[in-house]
Design a protein around this motif. Structure first.
Motif, PDB file in Angstrom:
ATOM      1  N   VAL A 164       0.842  -1.197   0.000  1.00 28.20           N
ATOM      2  CA  VAL A 164       0.000   0.000   0.000  1.00 28.20           C
ATOM      3  C   VAL A 164       0.878   1.248   0.000  1.00 28.20           C
ATOM      4  N   LEU A 187       1.837   5.117   0.491  1.00 34.11           N
ATOM      5  CA  LEU A 187       1.452   6.306   1.255  1.00 34.11           C
ATOM      6  C   LEU A 187       2.383   7.443   0.870  1.00 34.11           C
ATOM      7  N   ASN A 244      -3.535   9.154   4.081  1.00 31.02           N
ATOM      8  CA  ASN A 244      -2.728   8.055   4.625  1.00 31.02           C
ATOM      9  C   ASN A 244      -3.512   7.260   5.669  1.00 31.02           C
ATOM     10  N   ARG A 301      -6.727   6.949   6.004  1.00 29.30           N
ATOM     11  CA  ARG A 301      -7.764   6.156   5.349  1.00 29.30           C
ATOM     12  C   ARG A 301      -7.181   4.879   4.742  1.00 29.30           C
ATOM     13  N   ALA A 302      -6.039   5.033   4.066  1.00 34.85           N
ATOM     14  CA  ALA A 302      -5.414   3.879   3.425  1.00 34.85           C
ATOM     15  C   ALA A 302      -4.976   2.842   4.463  1.00 34.85           C
ATOM     16  N   GLU A 335      -8.173   1.137   5.872  1.00 32.12           N
ATOM     17  CA  GLU A 335      -8.775   0.224   4.895  1.00 32.12           C
ATOM     18  C   GLU A 335      -7.948  -1.047   4.728  1.00 32.12           C
ATOM     19  N   ALA A 336      -6.611  -0.906   4.824  1.00 29.61           N
ATOM     20  CA  ALA A 336      -5.746  -2.067   4.631  1.00 29.61           C
ATOM     21  C   ALA A 336      -5.736  -3.007   5.845  1.00 29.61           C
TER      22      ALA A 336
END
Length: 310
Positions: free
Chosen positions: A280, A282, A300, A302-303, A306-307
């Motif tokens: 992922v 960032l 960042n 959010r990512a 979500e991951a």
């Protein structure tokens, strides 16, 4: 803001808001009412020159000062902070600065002598890292918005001390508003990562850059592909094999990389693990096309959420 190698000063337009996502904040500028002399410092319009080392600091500082100062950046967005060296033109420009804002803690090592030389020419140098409750030997304070929130006050206090012709009250007011906006970012990130259960709050990165994020939001960094604060270091086959075992044992679902660099080693680690591990990207040391560092931090978070969320 502009990169430092350009010469001459030009007026900076006020930025309407720090955040377009959740917070709308007025910034220090002529619209804020900076006294009879406006926001240009002295009556002759000779505004202070504030030079910052990185684009991230530049974003924070410019959004705080607005039209009250000219803000210039030494190291362009996306360039390697750890390896950058000053040019002769940058050294000359540093000698003209009223205030220089750096992270410190060894981050801008190549610029260290030039920054010290500028203080002998009368510039006021403020290194924000040591003033933000730092973790030993880790300068990446900018990934924690609760620490970033203190930078506006540090900068406006330094500028007020360096230039007697600025409107100290207006600068302080702008800094307080920026501080509040950054604390709102901090609160929103807390909300975003709340969906990640404690047993999944483990981070593997391409280099050691998320320590402050982990410290602030109760995550644990269990390993880095490059066991260093800089991506310029290397990783051995044995390092990758050992980290692969950690990823398997901890059942880590994602490896986080810096979007500005190569993810080849992270992909190699994911292949070594042999399970469904996502890589992922960032933004960790640059703003890119995100618009502001606040927006980068929110993206960042959010990512990451979500991951890692189940």
């Amino acid at each position: 803001m502009r990169s430092l190698p350009s010469t001459g000063r030009r007026r900076r337009r006020s930025i309407a808001a720090l955040l377009t996502l959740t917070v709308v904040v007025g910034l220090a500028g002529c619209s804020d009412g900076c006294g009879e002399g406006g926001c240009d410092g002295g009556a002759g319009g000779d505004r202070p020159l504030v030079i910052v080392t990185t684009s991230i600091l530049g974003d924070v500082v410019e959004r705080t000062l607005g039209d009250a100062a000219d803000v210039e950046v030494l190291i362009p967005d996306g360039a390697s902070i750890h390896d950058a060296q000053p040019s002769a033109r940058q050294r000359a420009r540093l000698a003209e600065a009223d205030v220089i804002v750096a992270v410190g803690m060894g981050l801008e090592g190549g610029y260290g002598p030039a920054l010290l030389d500028a203080t002998e020419d009368g510039a006021s140098l403020i290194e924000v890292g040591p003033r933000l409750d730092p973790v030993a030997d880790d300068p990446h304070v900018w990934v924690d918005p609760s620490r970033v929130a203190e930078i506006p006050l540090l900068v406006t206090d330094a500028l007020s001390a360096a230039r007697s012709d600025v409107d100290t009250r207006a600068l302080r007011s702008a800094a307080e508003r920026e501080r509040a906006a950054w604390l709102d970012v901090d609160a929103e990130i807390e909300g975003l990562v709340a969906a990640v259960p404690s047993e999944r709050r483990v981070l593997v990165t391409d280099h050691d850059v998320l320590g402050y994020f982990a410290d602030r939001y109760d995550f644990e960094v269990v390993g880095a592909v490059i066991p260093s604060l800089s991506t310029s270091a290397g990783a051995s086959a044995s390092d990758l094999a050992a980290l692969a075992e950690v990823v398997r044992r901890e059942e880590v679902p994602a490896i986080f990389t810096d979007a500005a660099g190569s993810d080849d080693l992270a992909q190699a680690l994911a292949d070594e693990v042999g399970s469904d591990v996502a890589v992922v990207p960032l933004r960790l040391e640059s703003i890119g096309d995100a618009g502001s560092w606040a927006e980068v931090l929110l993206a960042n978070a959010r990512a990451i959420a979500e991951a890692l969320a189940p």
